[in-house]
Design a protein around this motif. Structure first.
Motif, PDB file in Angstrom:
ATOM      1  N   GLN A  87      -5.306  27.284  19.373  1.00 35.78           N
ATOM      2  CA  GLN A  87      -3.964  28.492  20.098  1.00 35.78           C
ATOM      3  C   GLN A  87      -2.868  27.661  20.348  1.00 35.78           C
ATOM      4  OE1 GLN A  87      -4.534  32.038  21.882  1.00 35.78           O
ATOM      5  NE2 GLN A  87      -6.756  32.672  20.381  1.00 35.78           N
ATOM      6  N   VAL A  88      -3.395  27.129  21.237  1.00 33.13           N
ATOM      7  CA  VAL A  88      -2.210  26.028  22.467  1.00 33.13           C
ATOM      8  C   VAL A  88      -2.092  24.758  21.177  1.00 33.13           C
ATOM      9  CG1 VAL A  88      -2.250  23.561  23.838  1.00 33.13           C
ATOM     10  CG2 VAL A  88      -3.403  26.252  24.236  1.00 33.13           C
ATOM     11  N   LEU A  89      -2.581  24.389  20.127  1.00 33.32           N
ATOM     12  CA  LEU A  89      -2.855  23.620  19.138  1.00 33.32           C
ATOM     13  C   LEU A  89      -1.209  23.661  18.434  1.00 33.32           C
ATOM     14  CD1 LEU A  89      -6.065  21.499  18.966  1.00 33.32           C
ATOM     15  CD2 LEU A  89      -3.936  20.991  19.188  1.00 33.32           C
ATOM     16  N   GLU A  90      -1.563  24.690  18.311  1.00 28.32           N
ATOM     17  CA  GLU A  90      -0.539  25.574  16.541  1.00 28.32           C
ATOM     18  C   GLU A  90       0.659  25.553  17.591  1.00 28.32           C
ATOM     19  OE1 GLU A  90      -3.225  28.503  14.723  1.00 28.32           O
ATOM     20  OE2 GLU A  90      -4.070  27.423  13.870  1.00 28.32           O
ATOM     21  N   ALA A  91       0.715  26.591  19.079  1.00 24.96           N
ATOM     22  CA  ALA A  91       1.752  26.454  19.170  1.00 24.96           C
ATOM     23  C   ALA A  91       2.334  25.760  20.072  1.00 24.96           C
ATOM     24  CB  ALA A  91       1.122  27.821  20.308  1.00 24.96           C
ATOM     25  N   THR A  92       2.343  24.335  20.955  1.00 22.20           N
ATOM     26  CA  THR A  92       3.033  23.087  20.706  1.00 22.20           C
ATOM     27  C   THR A  92       3.246  22.113  20.411  1.00 22.20           C
ATOM     28  OG1 THR A  92       1.133  23.761  23.141  1.00 22.20           O
ATOM     29  CG2 THR A  92       2.094  21.717  23.601  1.00 22.20           C
ATOM     30  N   SER A  93       4.162  21.592  20.123  1.00 25.00           N
ATOM     31  CA  SER A  93       4.353  20.301  19.347  1.00 25.00           C
ATOM     32  C   SER A  93       4.301  19.471  20.210  1.00 25.00           C
ATOM     33  CB  SER A  93       5.643  20.545  18.923  1.00 25.00           C
ATOM     34  OG  SER A  93       6.884  20.406  20.133  1.00 25.00           O
ATOM     35  N   ASN A  94       4.134  18.483  19.648  1.00 25.15           N
ATOM     36  CA  ASN A  94       3.981  16.627  19.815  1.00 25.15           C
ATOM     37  C   ASN A  94       3.288  16.382  21.098  1.00 25.15           C
ATOM     38  OD1 ASN A  94       6.106  15.623  18.612  1.00 25.15           O
ATOM     39  ND2 ASN A  94       7.911  17.091  19.848  1.00 25.15           N
ATOM     40  N   LEU A  95       1.969  17.003  20.565  1.00 21.37           N
ATOM     41  CA  LEU A  95       0.335  16.765  21.716  1.00 21.37           C
ATOM     42  C   LEU A  95       0.101  15.073  21.628  1.00 21.37           C
ATOM     43  CD1 LEU A  95      -1.828  19.655  22.579  1.00 21.37           C
ATOM     44  CD2 LEU A  95      -0.996  18.383  23.833  1.00 21.37           C
ATOM     45  N   ASP A  96      -0.424  14.363  22.842  1.00 22.16           N
ATOM     46  CA  ASP A  96      -0.290  13.192  22.807  1.00 22.16           C
ATOM     47  C   ASP A  96      -2.022  12.535  22.804  1.00 22.16           C
ATOM     48  OD1 ASP A  96       2.118  11.799  22.925  1.00 22.16           O
ATOM     49  OD2 ASP A  96       2.569  13.246  24.601  1.00 22.16           O
ATOM     50  N   MET A  97      -2.716  13.880  23.135  1.00 20.96           N
ATOM     51  CA  MET A  97      -4.106  13.469  23.354  1.00 20.96           C
ATOM     52  C   MET A  97      -4.772  14.959  23.774  1.00 20.96           C
ATOM     53  SD  MET A  97      -6.027  11.248  25.817  1.00 20.96           S
ATOM     54  CE  MET A  97      -6.059   9.560  25.708  1.00 20.96           C
ATOM     55  N   VAL A  98      -6.113  14.967  23.007  1.00 18.18           N
ATOM     56  CA  VAL A  98      -6.884  16.394  23.977  1.00 18.18           C
ATOM     57  C   VAL A  98      -7.957  15.409  24.393  1.00 18.18           C
ATOM     58  CG1 VAL A  98      -8.957  17.602  22.925  1.00 18.18           C
ATOM     59  CG2 VAL A  98      -6.061  17.125  21.541  1.00 18.18           C
ATOM     60  N   LEU A  99      -8.834  16.401  25.446  1.00 16.86           N
ATOM     61  CA  LEU A  99     -10.021  15.459  26.494  1.00 16.86           C
ATOM     62  C   LEU A  99     -10.879  16.447  25.652  1.00 16.86           C
ATOM     63  CD1 LEU A  99      -7.212  14.127  28.077  1.00 16.86           C
ATOM     64  CD2 LEU A  99      -9.020  14.272  29.636  1.00 16.86           C
ATOM     65  N   LEU A 100     -11.800  16.392  25.377  1.00 14.63           N
ATOM     66  CA  LEU A 100     -13.041  17.631  24.710  1.00 14.63           C
ATOM     67  C   LEU A 100     -14.457  17.668  25.505  1.00 14.63           C
ATOM     68  CD1 LEU A 100     -13.171  19.627  22.841  1.00 14.63           C
ATOM     69  CD2 LEU A 100     -13.741  18.220  21.043  1.00 14.63           C
ATOM     70  N   ASP A 101     -15.048  18.589  26.124  1.00 12.97           N
ATOM     71  CA  ASP A 101     -16.564  18.600  26.310  1.00 12.97           C
ATOM     72  C   ASP A 101     -17.262  18.886  25.166  1.00 12.97           C
ATOM     73  OD1 ASP A 101     -18.351  18.817  27.836  1.00 12.97           O
ATOM     74  OD2 ASP A 101     -18.259  20.815  28.641  1.00 12.97           O
ATOM     75  N   LEU A 102     -18.725  18.269  25.367  1.00  8.38           N
ATOM     76  CA  LEU A 102     -19.512  18.524  23.947  1.00  8.38           C
ATOM     77  C   LEU A 102     -20.316  19.588  24.752  1.00  8.38           C
ATOM     78  CD1 LEU A 102     -20.959  15.237  23.690  1.00  8.38           C
ATOM     79  CD2 LEU A 102     -19.061  16.436  22.404  1.00  8.38           C
ATOM     80  N   MET A 103     -20.632  20.611  25.105  1.00  8.14           N
ATOM     81  CA  MET A 103     -21.201  21.636  26.062  1.00  8.14           C
ATOM     82  C   MET A 103     -19.830  23.061  25.582  1.00  8.14           C
ATOM     83  SD  MET A 103     -23.906  20.622  25.208  1.00  8.14           S
ATOM     84  CE  MET A 103     -25.301  19.477  25.590  1.00  8.14           C
ATOM     85  N   LEU A 104     -19.612  23.590  24.788  1.00  5.20           N
ATOM     86  CA  LEU A 104     -18.728  24.449  24.774  1.00  5.20           C
ATOM     87  C   LEU A 104     -19.336  25.822  24.212  1.00  5.20           C
ATOM     88  CD1 LEU A 104     -15.234  22.990  23.138  1.00  5.20           C
ATOM     89  CD2 LEU A 104     -15.644  23.640  25.870  1.00  5.20           C
ATOM     90  N   PRO A 105     -18.626  26.606  25.002  1.00  7.37           N
ATOM     91  CA  PRO A 105     -19.297  28.707  23.880  1.00  7.37           C
ATOM     92  C   PRO A 105     -18.753  28.349  22.630  1.00  7.37           C
ATOM     93  CG  PRO A 105     -17.982  28.796  25.611  1.00  7.37           C
ATOM     94  CD  PRO A 105     -17.997  27.407  25.791  1.00  7.37           C
TER      95      PRO A 105
END
Length: 209
Positions: free
Chosen positions: A41-59
């Motif tokens: 939802q954030v990715l689709e609503a926010t333009s020009n993101l520079d990076m994603v920090l992603l945890d592996l253990m997500l629900p």
């Protein structure tokens, strides 16, 4: 203006990361998401993101699976894995799935920011022991101390997060029976009889020799 997205389900950890990331450069905007659905939802609503920090253990959709989704839908967006699981197999899988970097959660804030700057500059960041030139001295992980397999260490990580056997199975794609087998092996390795004793065992600081 730098825009970063942190995908981390633990609220306290997420808030701490958001605060730290604002120090990477002036006017940095750091946005948090608790799971893959919220992140999309954030990715689709926010333009020009520079990076994603992603945890592996997500629900729900776990981090490794979500990484594949990100690489397909947002191929130009750098993704850095930030995880407590930093064994060689996990790091290798993350890079093979298209991550631009892998930062262990045991890293200092300064080390993490340096790693992110390297990725933002177009590089790929790996933990020091996985770079060319060999390993550097480090504290042994719980898995190494007790001789756990990669699968057992993943189960133990979720156990320390308070997940039930059913939740662990759903997150790792395992049956409850398989999770119980892993639990038995973990208890035996740690020389304990139950979850509470296991949590106590892995939380004890190791005395230096």
């Amino acid at each position: 203006m730098l825009k970063l997205l942190v995908v981390e389900d633990h609220a306290l950890v997420r808030e701490g990361l958001l605060q730290t990331l604002r120090d990477i450069e002036p006017n940095t905007v750091a946005i948090g998401a608790a799971d893959a659905d919220e992140a999309l939802q954030v990715l689709e609503a926010t333009s020009n993101l520079d990076m994603v920090l992603l945890d592996l253990m997500l629900p729900g959709l776990n981090g490794m699976a979500f990484l594949a989704v990100l690489r397909k839908r947002f191929p130009a967006l750098p993704v850095v894995i930030l995880s407590a699981l930093d064994d060689a197999e996990t790091v290798k899988r993350a890079i093979e799935h298209g991550a631009s970097g892998f930062v262990p959660k045991a890293s200092t804030s300064e080390s993490m920011l340096d790693a992110l700057r390297q990725v933002l500059a177009g590089g790929v960041y790996l933990p020091p022991r996985y770079r060319d030139g060999g390993e550097q001295p480090r504290r042994r992980s719980v898995a190494e101390r007790y001789g756990l397999t990669a699968s057992q260490s993943r189960v133990l990580e979720l156990l320390t997060q308070g997940k039930t056997n059913r939740q662990i199975g759903e997150l790792l794609g395992l049956t409850e029976g398989t999770v119980k087998i892993h639990m038995s092996a973990i208890f035996k390795a740690l020389n304990v009889n139950n979850r509470s004793q296991a949590l106590l065992a892995v939380s004890k600081p190791r005395r230096r020799i």
